[in-house]
Enzyme design. Sequence first.
Site, PDB file in Angstrom:
ATOM      1  N   HIS A   1      37.308  42.461  45.351  1.00  0.00           N
ATOM      2  CA  HIS A   1      36.016  42.033  44.802  1.00  0.00           C
ATOM      3  C   HIS A   1      36.069  40.625  44.203  1.00  0.00           C
ATOM      4  O   HIS A   1      35.037  40.002  43.992  1.00  0.00           O
ATOM      5  CB  HIS A   1      35.462  43.061  43.809  1.00  0.00           C
ATOM      6  CG  HIS A   1      36.099  43.036  42.455  1.00  0.00           C
ATOM      7  ND1 HIS A   1      37.305  43.612  42.199  1.00  0.00           N
ATOM      8  CD2 HIS A   1      35.694  42.490  41.284  1.00  0.00           C
ATOM      9  CE1 HIS A   1      37.616  43.433  40.928  1.00  0.00           C
ATOM     10  NE2 HIS A   1      36.653  42.750  40.348  1.00  0.00           N
TER      11      HIS A   1
ATOM     12  N   LYS B   1      33.058  36.933  43.980  1.00  0.00           N
ATOM     13  CA  LYS B   1      32.584  36.191  42.807  1.00  0.00           C
ATOM     14  C   LYS B   1      32.172  34.789  43.245  1.00  0.00           C
ATOM     15  O   LYS B   1      32.930  34.103  43.941  1.00  0.00           O
ATOM     16  CB  LYS B   1      33.689  36.107  41.740  1.00  0.00           C
ATOM     17  CG  LYS B   1      34.051  37.473  41.133  1.00  0.00           C
ATOM     18  CD  LYS B   1      35.093  37.326  40.059  1.00  0.00           C
ATOM     19  CE  LYS B   1      35.664  38.669  39.628  1.00  0.00           C
ATOM     20  NZ  LYS B   1      34.854  39.411  38.671  1.00  0.00           N
TER      21      LYS B   1
ATOM     22  N   HIS C   1      44.200  40.123  43.404  1.00  0.00           N
ATOM     23  CA  HIS C   1      43.233  39.163  42.852  1.00  0.00           C
ATOM     24  C   HIS C   1      43.869  37.783  42.601  1.00  0.00           C
ATOM     25  O   HIS C   1      43.306  36.747  42.956  1.00  0.00           O
ATOM     26  CB  HIS C   1      42.635  39.685  41.542  1.00  0.00           C
ATOM     27  CG  HIS C   1      41.999  41.030  41.656  1.00  0.00           C
ATOM     28  ND1 HIS C   1      41.368  41.459  42.794  1.00  0.00           N
ATOM     29  CD2 HIS C   1      41.894  42.061  40.786  1.00  0.00           C
ATOM     30  CE1 HIS C   1      40.902  42.684  42.599  1.00  0.00           C
ATOM     31  NE2 HIS C   1      41.214  43.072  41.391  1.00  0.00           N
TER      32      HIS C   1
ATOM     33  N   LYS D   1      46.558  42.375  30.268  1.00  0.00           N
ATOM     34  CA  LYS D   1      45.516  43.254  29.705  1.00  0.00           C
ATOM     35  C   LYS D   1      45.637  43.243  28.191  1.00  0.00           C
ATOM     36  O   LYS D   1      46.711  42.968  27.657  1.00  0.00           O
ATOM     37  CB  LYS D   1      45.714  44.677  30.222  1.00  0.00           C
ATOM     38  CG  LYS D   1      45.459  44.768  31.713  1.00  0.00           C
ATOM     39  CD  LYS D   1      44.953  46.124  32.105  1.00  0.00           C
ATOM     40  CE  LYS D   1      44.486  46.149  33.526  1.00  0.00           C
ATOM     41  NZ  LYS D   1      43.068  45.824  33.690  1.00  0.00           N
TER      42      LYS D   1
ATOM     43  N   LYS E   1      38.815  37.207  27.130  1.00  0.00           N
ATOM     44  CA  LYS E   1      38.666  37.424  28.575  1.00  0.00           C
ATOM     45  C   LYS E   1      38.529  36.056  29.221  1.00  0.00           C
ATOM     46  O   LYS E   1      37.667  35.262  28.816  1.00  0.00           O
ATOM     47  CB  LYS E   1      37.411  38.263  28.851  1.00  0.00           C
ATOM     48  CG  LYS E   1      37.149  38.510  30.332  1.00  0.00           C
ATOM     49  CD  LYS E   1      35.969  39.467  30.510  1.00  0.00           C
ATOM     50  CE  LYS E   1      35.508  39.568  31.954  1.00  0.00           C
ATOM     51  NZ  LYS E   1      36.451  40.206  32.851  1.00  0.00           N
TER      52      LYS E   1
HETATM   53  C1  BG6 Z   1      40.387  45.802  39.262  1.00  0.00           C
HETATM   54  C2  BG6 Z   1      41.590  46.307  38.511  1.00  0.00           C
HETATM   55  O1  BG6 Z   1      40.701  45.601  40.615  1.00  0.00           O
HETATM   56  O2  BG6 Z   1      39.970  44.556  38.699  1.00  0.00           O
HETATM   57  C3  BG6 Z   1      41.278  46.450  37.031  1.00  0.00           C
HETATM   58  O3  BG6 Z   1      41.987  47.556  39.038  1.00  0.00           O
HETATM   59  C4  BG6 Z   1      40.726  45.162  36.470  1.00  0.00           C
HETATM   60  O4  BG6 Z   1      42.440  46.830  36.314  1.00  0.00           O
HETATM   61  C5  BG6 Z   1      39.573  44.654  37.340  1.00  0.00           C
HETATM   62  O5  BG6 Z   1      40.287  45.393  35.143  1.00  0.00           O
HETATM   63  C6  BG6 Z   1      39.155  43.262  36.886  1.00  0.00           C
HETATM   64  O6  BG6 Z   1      37.967  42.896  37.543  1.00  0.00           O
HETATM   65  P1  BG6 Z   1      36.964  41.857  36.880  1.00  0.00           P
HETATM   66  O7  BG6 Z   1      35.925  41.637  37.918  1.00  0.00           O
HETATM   67  O8  BG6 Z   1      36.437  42.510  35.641  1.00  0.00           O
HETATM   68  O9  BG6 Z   1      37.760  40.636  36.557  1.00  0.00           O
END
Ligand code: BG6
Length: 503
Positions: A201, A205, A263, A363, A368
């Site tokens: 995902h 973005k 990611h 984490k 953030k």
């Molecule tokens: C997910 C992970 O793929 O991405 C999570 O499994 C993580 O642990 C999340 O919190 C983060 O996504 P975003 O879009 O909030 O940065």
Amino acid sequence: MRDIESRGDGPHSPPPLLFLVFGASGDLTHRKLLPALYELHRKGDLHPKTKIIGIARKEKTTQMFRKEAVDGIRAFSRHLPEDEKDEPDDLRDFLERIHYFPLSFEKSEDFDHLAEYLTDPGLLEATNGNILFYLATPPSFFIPIVEQIGRIRPRLDSFPKAGFRRLVVEKPFGHDLVSAKALNVAVLKVFRESEVHRIDHYLGKETVQNILILRLANPVFGALWSREIISCVEIRVFETIGIEGRGAYFEESGILRDMVQNHLFQLLTLTAMEPPVSFDADSIRDEKVKVLRALVPWRSQKPSESVLFGQYSEGGVLGDPVMGYRQEKGVDPLSVVETYAAMKLEIQNMRWAGVPFHLVAGKRMSRKATEIVLHYRKPPVALFRLAGCHDDTENVLTLSIQPNEGISLRFGIKRPGSPLRIDQADLAFAYSQIYPEDPPEAYSRLIYDVMKGDATLFARNDEVEKAWMFMEPFLSLKRDPMFYPAGSDGPFEVDDFFSVDLS
Ligand code: BG6
């Protein structure tokens, strides 16, 4: 990559299709998929004849599933506040598209019934025979479901109006190289690579997509993108959240598998890739794969010397006390699984050799922030320092991916007056200044692209395998994480770990 501007059932909008969601009772369906589909419906980006069929083990009626869908949309869609009691017309219309089909993933006869249901002429004809299979189940079901789809596919394909078949697979694509290969083999027995969309995902973005625009549409930045002028690249993904009740999952994955292999590597490859020969899915993915092939631990050190693991202990995040990782439900009280990882890497190619890439994911951090930070070299002669003027100038280009989406460039300026002083200033651009509306949800964008058959923002099989191949020696390292209090900036040891490279 295409524009998401199109509307309705015009020539540029997605074709009609049957959108089959395996794992319809799960968290992902309710948190992400249904809200994203609702967003697309509201914008007119779902074809009027498109139907959504939720598939899961539990016996329930379509009415019950629709009720759950409303609850999920209320809780997770920004377009329908939870406290709004009324059901808007567009939600009622959206619900009309949704159906439910109970099926046990291990039972062949259930898939035979599914094939019968899908080949109902009325249903398939209305969608020109197009079917999209979306795997939103726990990963252990991916291969069994794909094998069953393979069994019924000839029946579906023999339907006179055989449209397209597309498969969407959710991360994780395997747990290591062997399982990733096994998944790819199983998938590619049933689907052609061009029919497969592996979702990360982060690629949905807007600001991640903007990395390429910044580099490739703007010569002024494109020219500043190599070892000649860059001294270090940092890619960091800090989260304030912890593991969100997924103790058992996280114990198996740790942050290397959960965030870094996918990611962060997506951010890395988009930042470091060469310009593609054209802006199509395979040309872009070819270049990303080349980055992964050239990736090595910093200065070819041992993997153990180029990674630092951390784990959060009890602390406080944004004013609230939070428990340590070892106290989370489903976590071994003596667990050594990492919730933080810092890596020093190098891309051994003509553009990047000798430039350290610092990747950090954590984490329960103090803030953030997902950022890509390019540090530029200092001038070859410290002219102003030699003249006795204090000069800290460092040119730094920061791409803020989230939450404050934007770009900024730091540079030195003369402070007015005498004696000569140099201050630091920022040229800053914030997305919200120009686009006050929230950007589309990542999932809406990605689902839209799958419906259009555009695979640019999805991981290809070799890309996934190369990422696992690189990660393999790190996965098997013995863990002895440094502890950091929840709500801090990570283990303090990280400063020493990275410091030598920035000098
Ligand atoms: C997910 C992970 O793929 O991405 C999570 O499994 C993580 O642990 C999340 O919190 C983060 O996504 P975003 O879009 O909030 O940065």
